[in-house]
Motif scaffolding. Structure first.
Motif, PDB file in Angstrom:
ATOM      1  N   UNK A   6     -17.975  49.300  -1.094  1.00  0.00           N
ATOM      2  CA  UNK A   6     -17.982  47.840  -1.037  1.00  0.00           C
ATOM      3  C   UNK A   6     -17.432  47.195  -2.312  1.00  0.00           C
ATOM      4  N   UNK A   7     -16.248  47.608  -2.682  1.00  0.00           N
ATOM      5  CA  UNK A   7     -15.607  47.051  -3.871  1.00  0.00           C
ATOM      6  C   UNK A   7     -15.249  45.585  -3.610  1.00  0.00           C
ATOM      7  N   UNK A   8     -15.658  44.680  -4.501  1.00  0.00           N
ATOM      8  CA  UNK A   8     -15.303  43.270  -4.312  1.00  0.00           C
ATOM      9  C   UNK A   8     -13.781  43.086  -4.314  1.00  0.00           C
ATOM     10  N   UNK A   9     -13.333  42.113  -3.557  1.00  0.00           N
ATOM     11  CA  UNK A   9     -11.896  41.839  -3.489  1.00  0.00           C
ATOM     12  C   UNK A   9     -11.440  41.091  -4.744  1.00  0.00           C
ATOM     13  N   UNK A  10     -10.130  41.045  -4.934  1.00  0.00           N
ATOM     14  CA  UNK A  10      -9.572  40.295  -6.060  1.00  0.00           C
ATOM     15  C   UNK A  10      -9.981  38.828  -5.974  1.00  0.00           C
ATOM     16  N   UNK A  59      -7.904  53.075  -6.075  1.00  0.00           N
ATOM     17  CA  UNK A  59      -8.463  54.427  -6.178  1.00  0.00           C
ATOM     18  C   UNK A  59      -9.331  54.731  -4.955  1.00  0.00           C
ATOM     19  N   UNK A  60     -10.141  53.759  -4.552  1.00  0.00           N
ATOM     20  CA  UNK A  60     -10.996  53.948  -3.370  1.00  0.00           C
ATOM     21  C   UNK A  60     -10.139  54.139  -2.118  1.00  0.00           C
ATOM     22  N   UNK A  92     -10.826  67.079  -4.776  1.00  0.00           N
ATOM     23  CA  UNK A  92     -10.764  65.665  -4.444  1.00  0.00           C
ATOM     24  C   UNK A  92     -11.810  64.902  -5.255  1.00  0.00           C
ATOM     25  N   UNK A  93     -11.455  63.684  -5.590  1.00  0.00           N
ATOM     26  CA  UNK A  93     -12.330  62.833  -6.388  1.00  0.00           C
ATOM     27  C   UNK A  93     -13.711  62.714  -5.754  1.00  0.00           C
TER      28      UNK A  93
END
Length: 101
Positions: free
Chosen positions: A87-91, A73-74, A8-9
């Motif tokens: 905490x990836x920023x949204x589009x 991916x997350x 797994x990644x």
């Protein structure tokens, strides 16, 4: 690695949620601090708002698409808790950051 075995990644050392968060935030900070200067320089060079918008649109779309891919991916490789750590920023956040003045 055995043939046919899957790792797994998030089991990879570079993909630890905290490390991914650091990379995401560093990239976001670069965008946040660089965009005003990039826009200013582009305005000085082109001196035509319509042309600036036309030329910059594909750049903005690619940056937003890259963050969209990162979010995907997350979502596919990390638990909800790990996604919160990343905490990836949204589009919308990225689009708001990359706007023509």
């Amino acid at each position: 690695i055995k043939q046919g075995s899957k790792i797994k990644l998030k089991q990879q050392p570079f993909a630890d949620p905290a490390k991914v968060h650091e990379a995401v935030m560093a990239n976001f900070k670069v965008l946040e601090t660089s965009m005003p200067q990039i826009m200013r320089l582009m305005g000085l060079y082109l001196a035509n708002r319509e042309l600036e918008s036309i030329l910059f649109k594909p750049v903005k779309e690619q940056v937003v698409a890259t963050y969209r891919q990162l979010s995907s991916i997350a979502a596919n490789n990390y638990s909800t808790e790990d996604q919160a750590v990343i905490a990836c920023p949204s589009e919308d956040q990225i689009s708001a950051l990359i706007v023509m003045p």
